[in-house]
Write a protein that holds these residues in place. Structure first.
Motif, PDB file in Angstrom:
ATOM      1  N   PRO A  23      33.291  22.083  51.428  1.00 65.19           N
ATOM      2  CA  PRO A  23      32.742  22.608  52.695  1.00 65.19           C
ATOM      3  C   PRO A  23      33.017  21.701  53.893  1.00 65.19           C
ATOM      4  N   HIS A  24      32.953  20.399  53.678  1.00 64.21           N
ATOM      5  CA  HIS A  24      33.140  19.459  54.787  1.00 64.21           C
ATOM      6  C   HIS A  24      34.459  18.695  54.692  1.00 64.21           C
ATOM      7  N   ARG A  25      35.305  19.103  53.776  1.00 65.48           N
ATOM      8  CA  ARG A  25      36.626  18.500  53.577  1.00 65.48           C
ATOM      9  C   ARG A  25      36.528  16.974  53.429  1.00 65.48           C
ATOM     10  N   PHE A  26      37.186  16.218  54.315  1.00 65.54           N
ATOM     11  CA  PHE A  26      37.187  14.752  54.182  1.00 65.54           C
ATOM     12  C   PHE A  26      35.813  14.146  54.457  1.00 65.54           C
ATOM     13  N   ASP A  27      34.931  14.891  55.088  1.00 62.61           N
ATOM     14  CA  ASP A  27      33.574  14.389  55.357  1.00 62.61           C
ATOM     15  C   ASP A  27      32.595  14.739  54.239  1.00 62.61           C
ATOM     16  N   GLU A  28      33.093  15.354  53.181  1.00 60.70           N
ATOM     17  CA  GLU A  28      32.245  15.670  52.033  1.00 60.70           C
ATOM     18  C   GLU A  28      31.684  14.383  51.428  1.00 60.70           C
ATOM     19  N   ARG A  29      30.382  14.395  51.114  1.00 64.36           N
ATOM     20  CA  ARG A  29      29.736  13.190  50.625  1.00 64.36           C
ATOM     21  C   ARG A  29      29.995  12.978  49.132  1.00 64.36           C
ATOM     22  N   ILE A  30      30.272  11.745  48.775  1.00 60.44           N
ATOM     23  CA  ILE A  30      30.341  11.340  47.375  1.00 60.44           C
ATOM     24  C   ILE A  30      29.002  10.690  47.030  1.00 60.44           C
ATOM     25  N   VAL A  31      28.312  11.209  46.035  1.00 60.58           N
ATOM     26  CA  VAL A  31      26.992  10.668  45.686  1.00 60.58           C
ATOM     27  C   VAL A  31      27.162   9.397  44.874  1.00 60.58           C
ATOM     28  N   GLU A  32      26.062   8.701  44.642  1.00 70.16           N
ATOM     29  CA  GLU A  32      26.094   7.475  43.854  1.00 70.16           C
ATOM     30  C   GLU A  32      26.588   7.770  42.445  1.00 70.16           C
ATOM     31  N   GLY A  33      27.596   6.994  42.024  1.00 69.94           N
ATOM     32  CA  GLY A  33      28.190   7.215  40.707  1.00 69.94           C
ATOM     33  C   GLY A  33      29.254   8.293  40.703  1.00 69.94           C
ATOM     34  N   ALA A  34      29.477   8.930  41.874  1.00 67.67           N
ATOM     35  CA  ALA A  34      30.511   9.979  42.024  1.00 67.67           C
ATOM     36  C   ALA A  34      30.353  11.071  40.967  1.00 67.67           C
ATOM     37  N   THR A  35      29.119  11.465  40.709  1.00 72.01           N
ATOM     38  CA  THR A  35      28.881  12.500  39.696  1.00 72.01           C
ATOM     39  C   THR A  35      29.168  13.902  40.200  1.00 72.01           C
ATOM     40  N   ASN A  36      29.432  14.044  41.503  1.00 74.83           N
ATOM     41  CA  ASN A  36      29.725  15.377  42.044  1.00 74.83           C
ATOM     42  C   ASN A  36      31.216  15.660  42.129  1.00 74.83           C
ATOM     43  N   VAL A  37      32.045  14.805  41.503  1.00 71.31           N
ATOM     44  CA  VAL A  37      33.485  15.076  41.383  1.00 71.31           C
ATOM     45  C   VAL A  37      33.895  14.850  39.935  1.00 71.31           C
ATOM     46  N   SER A  38      34.958  15.527  39.516  1.00 64.51           N
ATOM     47  CA  SER A  38      35.410  15.422  38.128  1.00 64.51           C
ATOM     48  C   SER A  38      36.188  14.130  37.908  1.00 64.51           C
ATOM     49  N   GLY A  39      36.486  13.842  36.634  1.00 64.92           N
ATOM     50  CA  GLY A  39      37.251  12.641  36.308  1.00 64.92           C
ATOM     51  C   GLY A  39      38.632  12.648  36.931  1.00 64.92           C
ATOM     52  N   GLY A  40      39.300  13.820  36.877  1.00 67.85           N
ATOM     53  CA  GLY A  40      40.629  13.929  37.480  1.00 67.85           C
ATOM     54  C   GLY A  40      40.585  13.771  38.989  1.00 67.85           C
ATOM     55  N   GLN A  41      39.557  14.312  39.627  1.00 68.56           N
ATOM     56  CA  GLN A  41      39.410  14.169  41.081  1.00 68.56           C
ATOM     57  C   GLN A  41      39.146  12.706  41.463  1.00 68.56           C
ATOM     58  N   LYS A  42      38.350  12.016  40.648  1.00 68.96           N
ATOM     59  CA  LYS A  42      38.122  10.589  40.883  1.00 68.96           C
ATOM     60  C   LYS A  42      39.437   9.826  40.863  1.00 68.96           C
ATOM     61  N   GLN A  43      40.263  10.119  39.840  1.00 67.19           N
ATOM     62  CA  GLN A  43      41.536   9.408  39.715  1.00 67.19           C
ATOM     63  C   GLN A  43      42.449   9.693  40.896  1.00 67.19           C
ATOM     64  N   ARG A  44      42.495  10.927  41.333  1.00 66.45           N
ATOM     65  CA  ARG A  44      43.382  11.271  42.454  1.00 66.45           C
ATOM     66  C   ARG A  44      42.914  10.628  43.760  1.00 66.45           C
ATOM     67  N   LEU A  45      41.600  10.570  43.964  1.00 71.59           N
ATOM     68  CA  LEU A  45      41.086   9.894  45.163  1.00 71.59           C
ATOM     69  C   LEU A  45      41.347   8.395  45.100  1.00 71.59           C
ATOM     70  N   SER A  46      41.268   7.819  43.895  1.00 74.99           N
ATOM     71  CA  SER A  46      41.571   6.394  43.724  1.00 74.99           C
ATOM     72  C   SER A  46      43.042   6.120  44.001  1.00 74.99           C
ATOM     73  N   ILE A  47      43.896   7.039  43.569  1.00 78.17           N
ATOM     74  CA  ILE A  47      45.333   6.893  43.836  1.00 78.17           C
ATOM     75  C   ILE A  47      45.607   7.023  45.334  1.00 78.17           C
ATOM     76  N   ALA A  48      44.927   7.969  45.992  1.00 79.00           N
ATOM     77  CA  ALA A  48      45.077   8.127  47.449  1.00 79.00           C
ATOM     78  C   ALA A  48      44.629   6.864  48.182  1.00 79.00           C
ATOM     79  N   ARG A  49      43.596   6.230  47.695  1.00 78.25           N
ATOM     80  CA  ARG A  49      43.093   4.992  48.293  1.00 78.25           C
ATOM     81  C   ARG A  49      44.154   3.895  48.232  1.00 78.25           C
ATOM     82  N   ALA A  50      44.895   3.832  47.147  1.00 76.10           N
ATOM     83  CA  ALA A  50      45.968   2.842  47.030  1.00 76.10           C
ATOM     84  C   ALA A  50      47.165   3.227  47.887  1.00 76.10           C
TER      85      ALA A  50
END
Length: 577
Positions: free
Chosen positions: A455-482
């Motif tokens: 809904p908020h695209r890049f402003d979407e909130r990541i909760v503590e522990g990132a439990t609102n995103v899947s494992g694959g999404q976590k990995q892709r965001l981590s790769i984007a960070r690098a």
């Protein structure tokens, strides 16, 4: 006290103001009884109303000064104690940030949290008491005893007889409380560890239906902590009634002796009133001073735990005279051997290879073969036990640590996201990244599609522990960070394991375009992820079992062929050869 004094030096003007307010408070508290004594002996007995009014006005002014002094004393105590605790926490946090993985494992995460929070709080409470009583009580004790002696030497001897009893009691309580405090703080470490493990592993606990077991484990440690705390509180709380009993017995003895002295006209009523006030302040000051000594063992335990962190020298540091680090042309592992600080057997044994700019090197092998350990030596999470890791023909230990890591984009085996927005997490790699850079990094990492669905695209909130995103999404965001960092070395530590094969293939295709002028190091379990690498290093029990391309290793390395055969079809194997 060494730790506390070190930090109190920063607030010497506040400490000086605190000392002045202490002396002012003592002057008021002990000056009023003296004036009351004179009012009784000079004003009441002689019925001098003018003297009574004059003395009453002076007492009112002194009382007002006393109120101001008390407020100032409270302000100084609160300001100094909270500021010192803040500084201690900041320094502990900064020190922990400099620790390598070895020091982190030595202390443990739960213990470091306890030392930063609870131990620092214990010091704050102790310091607050010190500033209020430890400076005030010696003044009150000395002056009160001096005034009691000047009022009546005979009655003063009764007070003096009670002091050794109180001092012996304080020493005994202090010695008894020290080991209890150590056990209490150690138990708090374990409580935090169990609680932290349960919060992070709640899904595993529930899936194995072990809720009751974990509850019992926590309850068992919690009961031990309660037992130690109860013993400590009982010990502390029992001292005050005993001290008051001693003081009341002394007061009874004084009244008994004083009655005879007044009857014999040796002592005046006003002097007795003043003497009892002096007695109250003297005994109360002794009790407060004793309280400081009773709190000292607990604060000492906390101070030692904090000092242990501050005194620990990180095993991985920057050199005093670092070499300049320009564009990275190559990385060389030269007969590298590595043993973990608390380990006995080498995890890596005589590993050698070279990777140059524009190349991709991959590492594969069975679990525990040392793949993740190997790539962690480049950003110096650990330092080698033997051999060297060189960048541009110079040992990595010759470069500034911050400068070295600034040229590395590292994606950990376990994807970690922080509480905040998606943009905040990607910008963790580059603080000033603009929207175009965020979008490009997300597209290359194959994260743009699911981000746009939010809904908020890049402003979407990541909760503590990132439990609102899947494992694959976590990995892709981590790769984007690098990727947004545009480093010269990319390290992917099994960072594609949660991706499906289609996404994995798209990601590798886009990565090739992105990292053509960089060095890419990939740790993987899937052969399909590393088939296109320029070189593949096969590790077996920490040793290099083979180095080459996919097709070369299929022919020359039995271990690699077995891994590939377990994952690829016969046609794919034949095509690879």
């Amino acid at each position: 006290m060494k730790l506390i004094l070190h930090y109190m030096k920063r607030y010497k003007w506040l400490v000086l103001l605190n000392i002045l307010s202490v002396f002012g408070f003592a002057l008021v508290e002990l000056g009023i009884p003296t004036m009351v004594s004179n009012m009784i002996d000079e004003g009441v007995l002689r019925q001098d109303k003018g003297y009574l009014l004059q003395s009453g006005a002076v007492i009112a002014v002194i009382s007002l000064i006393g109120v101001c002094g008390t407020i100032l004393l409270g302000y100084c105590c609160a300001k100094i104690s909270t500021a010192v605790t803040r500084d201690i926490r900041n320094d502990v946090f900064a020190k922990v940030q400099s620790f390598s993985h070895a020091e982190m494992n030595r202390f443990g995460v739960s213990s470091l949290i306890t030392r930063t929070n609870n131990d620092a709080y214990q010091i704050m409470m102790f310091l607050n008491v010190i500033l209020r009583t430890a400076l005030l009580t010696p003044v009150m004790i000395v002056v009160s005893f001096a005034l009691t002696i000047s009022s009546s030497l005979d009655l003063s001897l009764i007070i003096a007889s009670t002091v050794p009893i109180i001092v012996i009691g304080v020493v005994a309580v202090g010695k008894a409380s020290a080991p209890i405090s150590e056990r209490q703080q150690g138990s708090l470490d374990r409580l935090n560890r169990i609680f932290r493990e349960n919060l992070t592993g709640i899904r595993v606990i529930r899936s194995f239906n072990n809720d009751s077991h974990e509850t019992e484990r926590f309850d068992r440690e919690n009961r031990f902590y309660m037992k130690q705390s109860r013993s400590l509180f009982k010990l502390m709380s029992s001292t005050e009634p005993v001290f008051f009993l001693v003081m009341n017995l002394a007061a009874l003895a004084i009244y008994y002796v004083a009655a005879g002295m007044i009857d014999a006209n040796i002592l005046q009523v006003g002097k007795l009133v003043a003497f009892m006030e002096y007695l109250f302040h003297a005994m109360l000051s002794v009790m407060l001073f004793c309280t400081v000594f009773m709190m000292y063992p607990r604060a000492s335990v906390s101070a030692k735990r904090i000092q242990a962190v501050l005194d620990t020298a990180p095993s991985v540091t920057s050199p005093l005279d670092p070499q300049p680090l320009g564009d990275i042309e190559e990385i060389t592992f030269d007969h590298v051997t590595f043993v973990y600080p608390d380990g006995e057997e080498a995890v890596l044994k005589d590993v050698s290879f070279t990777v140059r700019k524009g190349e991709t090197i991959a590492f594969i092998g069975s679990t525990g073969s040392g793949k993740s350990t190997l790539v962690s030596l480049v950003p110096r999470f650990y330092d080698v036990s033997d051999g060297t890791v060189r960048i541009n023909q110079k040992d990595v230990r010759e470069y500034d640590l911050q400068q070295l890591r600034a040229k590395i984009g590292y994606v950990a085996q376990k994807a970690v996201l922080f509480r905040g927005s998606i943009a905040d997490n990607i910008r963790f790699g580059k603080k000033d990244a603009d929207e175009a850079e965020l979008t490009h990094a997300a597209e290359v990492a194959q994260a743009a599609a699911f981000i746009q669905e939010k809904p908020h695209r890049f402003d979407e909130r990541i909760v503590e522990g990132a439990t609102n995103v899947s494992g694959g999404q976590k990995q892709r965001l981590s790769i984007a960070r690098a990727l947004v960092r545009r480093p010269q070395i990319y390290i992917y530590d099994d960072s594609f394991s949660a991706l499906d094969f289609a996404t994995d293939a798209k990601l590798r295709k886009e990565l090739k375009k992105e990292v053509k002028d960089s060095i890419m190091m990939i740790v993987a379990q899937r052969v399909s992820t590393i088939m296109d690498a320029d070189r593949i290093v096969v590790l077996d029990e920490g040793k290099v079992a083979g180095i080459g391309t996919h097709s070369e290793l299929l022919k020359s390395c039995q271990i690699y062929h077995e891994i590939a055969a377990s994952q690829l079809s016969e046609e794919e194997l034949a095509y690879g050869k």
